[in-house]
Design a protein around this motif. Structure first.
Motif, PDB file in Angstrom:
ATOM      1  N   UNK A 206       0.935  -1.116  -0.042  1.00 16.96           N
ATOM      2  CA  UNK A 206       0.109  -0.100   0.070  1.00 16.96           C
ATOM      3  C   UNK A 206       0.720   1.298  -0.024  1.00 16.96           C
ATOM      4  N   UNK A 207       1.868   1.247   0.752  1.00 20.43           N
ATOM      5  CA  UNK A 207       2.972   2.411   0.874  1.00 20.43           C
ATOM      6  C   UNK A 207       3.646   2.776  -0.228  1.00 20.43           C
ATOM      7  N   UNK A 208       4.057   1.544  -1.105  1.00 19.49           N
ATOM      8  CA  UNK A 208       4.492   1.695  -2.277  1.00 19.49           C
ATOM      9  C   UNK A 208       3.564   2.187  -3.484  1.00 19.49           C
ATOM     10  N   UNK A 209       2.649   1.854  -3.426  1.00 17.41           N
ATOM     11  CA  UNK A 209       1.447   2.364  -4.265  1.00 17.41           C
ATOM     12  C   UNK A 209       1.199   4.022  -3.914  1.00 17.41           C
ATOM     13  N   UNK A 210       1.047   4.311  -2.632  1.00 15.94           N
ATOM     14  CA  UNK A 210       0.774   5.452  -2.178  1.00 15.94           C
ATOM     15  C   UNK A 210       1.744   6.566  -2.547  1.00 15.94           C
ATOM     16  N   UNK A 211       2.990   5.969  -2.488  1.00  8.85           N
ATOM     17  CA  UNK A 211       4.242   6.913  -2.868  1.00  8.85           C
ATOM     18  C   UNK A 211       4.191   7.131  -4.366  1.00  8.85           C
ATOM     19  N   UNK A 212       3.991   6.059  -5.085  1.00  8.28           N
ATOM     20  CA  UNK A 212       3.975   6.205  -6.517  1.00  8.28           C
ATOM     21  C   UNK A 212       3.054   7.023  -7.075  1.00  8.28           C
ATOM     22  N   UNK A 213       1.760   6.920  -6.260  1.00 10.55           N
ATOM     23  CA  UNK A 213       0.574   7.708  -6.916  1.00 10.55           C
ATOM     24  C   UNK A 213       1.117   9.239  -6.539  1.00 10.55           C
ATOM     25  N   UNK A 214       1.856   9.344  -5.417  1.00 10.39           N
ATOM     26  CA  UNK A 214       2.352  10.809  -5.120  1.00 10.39           C
ATOM     27  C   UNK A 214       3.228  11.669  -5.721  1.00 10.39           C
ATOM     28  N   UNK A 215       3.854  10.658  -6.955  1.00 12.49           N
ATOM     29  CA  UNK A 215       4.849  11.019  -7.728  1.00 12.49           C
ATOM     30  C   UNK A 215       6.162  10.911  -7.282  1.00 12.49           C
ATOM     31  N   UNK A 216       6.280  10.205  -6.159  1.00 13.29           N
ATOM     32  CA  UNK A 216       7.777   9.660  -5.788  1.00 13.29           C
ATOM     33  C   UNK A 216       8.303   8.803  -6.870  1.00 13.29           C
TER      34      UNK A 216
END
Length: 235
Positions: free
Chosen positions: A193-203
Motif C-alpha cells: 500500500x505504501x509503495x502504491x501511495x508513494x507512486x501515486x504521489x509522484x515519488x
C-alpha cells in the motif's frame, strides 16, 4: 564535550574522536590519510586526499577528490531531511547547520560532523510569492497517518542508527512483524500500500512496474532513511 563558539560564516569540522577545526570564510581544508585533517591514518584504503572543504562567496562547499570512494552528506539540522551522494570528482554546497559526511572503506565506516554557522533564514515572501495562491495545487500531496509512518520508521532505523551501512541491514518482514506486533499479512499489505501511495504521489521509484516485494521493501527503506527526520515530526 565543549565545542568552540562559532560565528556566522564559520564552519566546524569534527571527527568525533577529539580532532576538530574551525575555518573562517575564504579558508580551505583537505581531509584524508595524508591531508590537512587526518583520516584513517592506519587504513591503507583511505585516499591520501579524499575530501576538500572550501568557501566560495560565502557558501561552504565540499569536493570529493578521491577516485573510487563516495560520501553521503546527511543533514542533521532540524529542518533538513534529505541527503546527497558525493561521488568522485563531484562538489556540493554544505547545508546550513549540522550535517555529517559519511563514507566507508572495507576496513571501517567514517562519520565526520560538519557544522555551518549561520543566522540567516529563508525569506517568507519574495518575488513570485503573490502568484502562489493563483497556481494549481501540487499534484500528489502526501499525508501519512501513524500506522503508515511506523513501518517506514522501522525500516529506516538501522540505516539512520548506523550511517554508511548498506541495505543488507534493512529489517526483514519477520523483523517488522516483531517490531510492530503485526501479522505477516499486515506487514506485506502495508508495504504494498505504501509503495502504491508513494507512486501515486509522484515519488520516483515506486511505479507498479518496479520489482517484487523484497525490492519494494528496500526501496521503502531508502525513502524512509532520506526522509527520516520529517517522518519523526509528521505524527
Amino acid at each position: 564535550m565543549t565545542f568552540p563558539r562559532l560565528f556566522p560564516g564559520q564552519i566546524l569540522i569534527d571527527d568525533q574522536i577529539g580532532h576538530r577545526v574551525v575555518l573562517d570564510p575564504g579558508q580551505s581544508l583537505t581531509l584524508g590519510r595524508a591531508a590537512d585533517f587526518p583520516l584513517g591514518m592506519d587504513d591503507g584504503f583511505m585516499h591520501r586526499v579524499f575530501l576538500q572543504v572550501w568557501d566560495t562567496d560565502g557558501t561552504w562547499m565540499i569536493t570529493n577528490r578521491g577516485s573510487r570512494m563516495a560520501a553521503s552528506i546527511q543533514p542533521r539540522a532540524e529542518n533538513s531531511f534529505s541527503q546527497s551522494r558525493l561521488g568522485p570528482g563531484a562538489s556540493l554546497p554544505l547545508p546550513l547547520g549540522r550535517s555529517a559526511a559519511v563514507f566507508a572503506t572495507s576496513v571501517t565506516t567514517y562519520e565526520i560532523d560538519v557544522t555551518v554557522a549561520a543566522t540567516l533564514r529563508p525569506p517568507t515572501g519574495g518575488t513570485g510569492a503573490g502568484r502562489v495562491g493563483e497556481a494549481p495545487m501540487t499534484v500528489g500531496e502526501l499525508i501519512l497517518n501513524e500506522e503508515q509512518v511506523d513501518p517506514l520508521r522501522a525500516l529506516a532505523a538501522p540505516l539512520v542508527r548506523r550511517p554508511g551501512t548498506d541495505l543488507s541491514e534493512v529489517p526483514t518482514v519477520r523483523d517488522l512483524e516483531q517490531t510492530l506486533g503485526w501479522s505477516q499479512k499486515k506487514v506485506n499489505t502495508k508495504i504494498d500500500y505504501l509503495s502504491k501511495l508513494l507512486g501515486n504521489s509522484g515519488v520516483r521509484g515506486f511505479s507498479a512496474r518496479n520489482g517484487n516485494a523484497p525490492t519494494r521493501r528496500l526501496t521503502l527503506a531508502r525513502y524512509a532513511q532520506e526522509n527520516y527526520w520529517s517522518l519523526r515530526k509528521q505524527v
